[in-house]
Write an enzyme that holds these catalytic residues in place. Structure first.
Site, PDB file in Angstrom:
ATOM      1  N   HIS A  51       1.197  -1.268   0.208  1.00 56.33           N
ATOM      2  CA  HIS A  51       0.015  -0.017  -0.411  1.00 56.33           C
ATOM      3  C   HIS A  51       0.537   1.168  -0.316  1.00 56.33           C
ATOM      4  O   HIS A  51       2.076   0.965   0.520  1.00 56.33           O
ATOM      5  CB  HIS A  51      -0.833  -0.245   1.193  1.00 56.33           C
ATOM      6  CG  HIS A  51      -0.340  -0.565   2.305  1.00 56.33           C
ATOM      7  ND1 HIS A  51       0.374  -1.712   3.266  1.00 56.33           N
ATOM      8  CD2 HIS A  51       0.029   0.374   3.852  1.00 56.33           C
ATOM      9  CE1 HIS A  51       0.374  -1.231   4.399  1.00 56.33           C
ATOM     10  NE2 HIS A  51       0.408   0.074   4.338  1.00 56.33           N
ATOM     11  N   HIS A  79       1.010   4.770   1.209  1.00 54.58           N
ATOM     12  CA  HIS A  79      -0.084   6.521   1.602  1.00 54.58           C
ATOM     13  C   HIS A  79       0.262   7.649   0.824  1.00 54.58           C
ATOM     14  O   HIS A  79       0.838   7.452   0.534  1.00 54.58           O
ATOM     15  CB  HIS A  79       0.803   6.322   3.319  1.00 54.58           C
ATOM     16  CG  HIS A  79       0.673   5.121   4.004  1.00 54.58           C
ATOM     17  ND1 HIS A  79       0.527   5.220   5.216  1.00 54.58           N
ATOM     18  CD2 HIS A  79       1.358   3.919   4.086  1.00 54.58           C
ATOM     19  CE1 HIS A  79       0.179   4.285   5.872  1.00 54.58           C
ATOM     20  NE2 HIS A  79       1.335   3.402   5.176  1.00 54.58           N
TER      21      HIS A  79
HETATM   22  P1  5GP Z   1       1.106   0.357   7.800  1.00 52.12           P
HETATM   23  O1  5GP Z   1       1.577   0.327   9.062  1.00 52.12           O
HETATM   24  O2  5GP Z   1       1.352  -1.001   6.996  1.00 52.12           O
HETATM   25  O3  5GP Z   1       2.388   1.229   6.596  1.00 52.12           O
HETATM   26  O4  5GP Z   1       0.096   1.302   6.943  1.00 52.12           O
HETATM   27  C1  5GP Z   1      -1.111   0.575   7.478  1.00 52.12           C
HETATM   28  C2  5GP Z   1      -2.238   1.680   7.780  1.00 52.12           C
HETATM   29  O5  5GP Z   1      -3.440   0.947   7.711  1.00 52.12           O
HETATM   30  C3  5GP Z   1      -2.266   2.515   8.731  1.00 52.12           C
HETATM   31  O6  5GP Z   1      -2.006   2.832   8.511  1.00 52.12           O
HETATM   32  C4  5GP Z   1      -3.670   1.341   9.737  1.00 52.12           C
HETATM   33  O7  5GP Z   1      -4.764   2.704   9.853  1.00 52.12           O
HETATM   34  C5  5GP Z   1      -4.412   1.369   8.301  1.00 52.12           C
HETATM   35  N1  5GP Z   1      -5.639   0.694   8.551  1.00 52.12           N
HETATM   36  C6  5GP Z   1      -5.733  -0.519   9.030  1.00 52.12           C
HETATM   37  N2  5GP Z   1      -6.860  -1.319   9.130  1.00 52.12           N
HETATM   38  C7  5GP Z   1      -7.448  -0.600   7.904  1.00 52.12           C
HETATM   39  C8  5GP Z   1      -8.686  -1.084   8.011  1.00 52.12           C
HETATM   40  O8  5GP Z   1      -9.724  -1.664   8.126  1.00 52.12           O
HETATM   41  N3  5GP Z   1      -9.590   0.035   7.546  1.00 52.12           N
HETATM   42  C9  5GP Z   1      -8.907   0.809   6.632  1.00 52.12           C
HETATM   43  N4  5GP Z   1      -9.624   2.157   6.171  1.00 52.12           N
HETATM   44  N5  5GP Z   1      -7.641   1.420   7.229  1.00 52.12           N
HETATM   45  C10 5GP Z   1      -6.709  -0.064   7.908  1.00 52.12           C
END
Ligand code: 5GP
Ligand code: ZN
Length: 116
Positions: free
Chosen positions: A102, A104
């Protein structure tokens, strides 16, 4: 292709709801559930890829699509001209918590550098 245990695969399939702001054949983009800026959108490939480490050369179009979507989302959100940040965390030391690639897209406030 989809991982039955993957949260973001479930968002792609519609099994879990998300506030979708953009989608095309390659990617889906939705608002982060815990936003770190007034605009915080996650752009994901429809196809399950766990991390940057799993990318193959044939995924180059998919990766390009993530950034083209980020461009369009930034314009749609009105943050393109002021500026915005794209971030893709890879594995634990970078803070990756969801193991489906993903990008951001963060904007709407001034962002510091270096990141924490
Ligand atoms: P990472 O920390 O892996 O780079 O980012 C994962 C992101 O996914 C985090 O910013 C977190 O807030 C978001 N996230 C986690 N679970 C969900 C969800 O169920 N729905 C949405 N829309 N975002 C999520
Ligand atoms: Zn997945």
């Amino acid at each position: 292709m989809a991982d039955p245990d993957c949260l973001f695969c479930k968002i792609v399939s519609g099994e879990i709801n998300a506030d979708v702001v953009f989608e095309n054949d390659d990617v889906v983009a939705f608002r982060d559930i815990n936003p770190q800026a007034s605009t915080h959108v996650l752009v994901i490939p429809r196809r399950h890829i766990a991390t940057i480490n799993e990318l193959e050369s044939e995924d180059s179009q998919t990766v390009g699509s993530l950034f083209l979507a980020a461009r369009d989302i930034a314009a749609q959100e009105g943050i393109a001209e002021a500026g915005f940040r794209t971030v893709m965390n890879c594995n634990a030391a970078a803070g990756q918590t969801v193991f489906h690639l993903h990008l951001h897209v963060l904007g709407g406030r001034s962002l510091e550098w270096p990141p924490g």
